[in-house]
Motif scaffolding. Structure first.
Motif, PDB file in Angstrom:
ATOM      1  N   LEU A  91       0.819  -1.208   0.000  1.00 28.48           N
ATOM      2  CA  LEU A  91       0.000   0.000   0.000  1.00 28.48           C
ATOM      3  C   LEU A  91       0.856   1.263   0.000  1.00 28.48           C
ATOM      4  O   LEU A  91       0.530   2.246  -0.657  1.00 28.48           O
ATOM      5  N   ARG A  92       1.985   1.235   0.701  1.00 27.22           N
ATOM      6  CA  ARG A  92       2.909   2.382   0.693  1.00 27.22           C
ATOM      7  C   ARG A  92       3.469   2.641  -0.700  1.00 27.22           C
ATOM      8  O   ARG A  92       3.565   3.764  -1.151  1.00 27.22           O
ATOM      9  N   ILE A  93       3.885   1.566  -1.368  1.00 25.44           N
ATOM     10  CA  ILE A  93       4.424   1.712  -2.731  1.00 25.44           C
ATOM     11  C   ILE A  93       3.349   2.281  -3.653  1.00 25.44           C
ATOM     12  O   ILE A  93       3.600   3.184  -4.443  1.00 25.44           O
ATOM     13  N   LEU A  94       2.127   1.765  -3.544  1.00 24.22           N
ATOM     14  CA  LEU A  94       1.047   2.236  -4.397  1.00 24.22           C
ATOM     15  C   LEU A  94       0.709   3.702  -4.121  1.00 24.22           C
ATOM     16  O   LEU A  94       0.393   4.458  -5.038  1.00 24.22           O
ATOM     17  N   GLN A  95       0.795   4.111  -2.868  1.00 28.32           N
ATOM     18  CA  GLN A  95       0.541   5.515  -2.511  1.00 28.32           C
ATOM     19  C   GLN A  95       1.538   6.453  -3.170  1.00 28.32           C
ATOM     20  O   GLN A  95       1.223   7.597  -3.455  1.00 28.32           O
ATOM     21  N   LYS A  96       2.743   5.980  -3.413  1.00 26.30           N
ATOM     22  CA  LYS A  96       3.826   6.814  -3.942  1.00 26.30           C
ATOM     23  C   LYS A  96       4.055   6.619  -5.433  1.00 26.30           C
ATOM     24  O   LYS A  96       5.081   7.022  -5.968  1.00 26.30           O
ATOM     25  N   SER A  97       3.113   5.988  -6.121  1.00 25.53           N
ATOM     26  CA  SER A  97       3.262   5.689  -7.548  1.00 25.53           C
ATOM     27  C   SER A  97       2.133   6.343  -8.353  1.00 25.53           C
ATOM     28  O   SER A  97       1.179   5.674  -8.758  1.00 25.53           O
ATOM     29  N   PRO A  98       2.240   7.638  -8.628  1.00 26.88           N
ATOM     30  CA  PRO A  98       1.141   8.365  -9.262  1.00 26.88           C
ATOM     31  C   PRO A  98       0.888   8.017 -10.728  1.00 26.88           C
ATOM     32  O   PRO A  98      -0.166   8.346 -11.255  1.00 26.88           O
ATOM     33  N   CYS A  99       1.822   7.359 -11.383  1.00 25.01           N
ATOM     34  CA  CYS A  99       1.678   7.082 -12.831  1.00 25.01           C
ATOM     35  C   CYS A  99       1.544   5.594 -13.140  1.00 25.01           C
ATOM     36  O   CYS A  99       1.684   5.178 -14.289  1.00 25.01           O
TER      37      CYS A  99
END
Length: 136
Positions: free
Chosen positions: A26-34
């Motif tokens: 979830l942290r990685i997904l939060q920081k992956s805007p594209c």
């Protein structure tokens, strides 16, 4: 944690399935805007305690759910954990164009099981009305 502004494809080659409610994921997904594509080569699950909780993806920024266009899930297992994770993804991704699911060998040759899985998946309310479901 830094932003991953250039990350468009995310592949998980873990030795086992990836848990959708994992804090690290979830942290990685939060920081992956594209992020446009995700591949879960060994499958995706959801902890039993979260099976009926659609709020798991609520912590993600709106851009995540509005950019993700393609998901691939390998080694699908017919237990409830895999289906619960797929339900949450299908309900919350608003521009998803295609989800490809590779069924385990025990589905091979059993058209009834494949048809039943497909029926369950198409009955799930989806965030994207144009999402194509492909079973392999």
């Amino acid at each position: 944690m830094p932003m991953f502004n250039n990350l468009t494809d995310l592949d998980f080659f873990a030795g086992s399935s990836v848990c959708l409610d994992c804090v690290g994921l979830l942290r990685i997904l939060q920081k992956s805007p594209c992020l446009k594509t995700m591949k879960f080569f060994q499958g995706i699950t959801l902890s039993k305690e979260y099976e009926n909780d659609d709020w798991i993806l609520e912590s993600l920024p709106p851009y995540f759910l509005s950019h993700l266009k393609w998901i691939e899930v390998g080694s699908y297992n017919e237990d409830g954990e895999d289906l619960s994770a797929l339900k949450i993804l299908l309900k919350n991704t608003v521009v998803l164009e295609e989800i490809v699911i590779f069924c385990l060998d025990h589905f091979e040759g059993d058209l009834w099981k494949l048809a039943n899985l497909y029926k369950q998946l198409i009955e799930i309310p989806k965030g994207s009305q144009k999402c194509k479901i492909v079973l392999k």
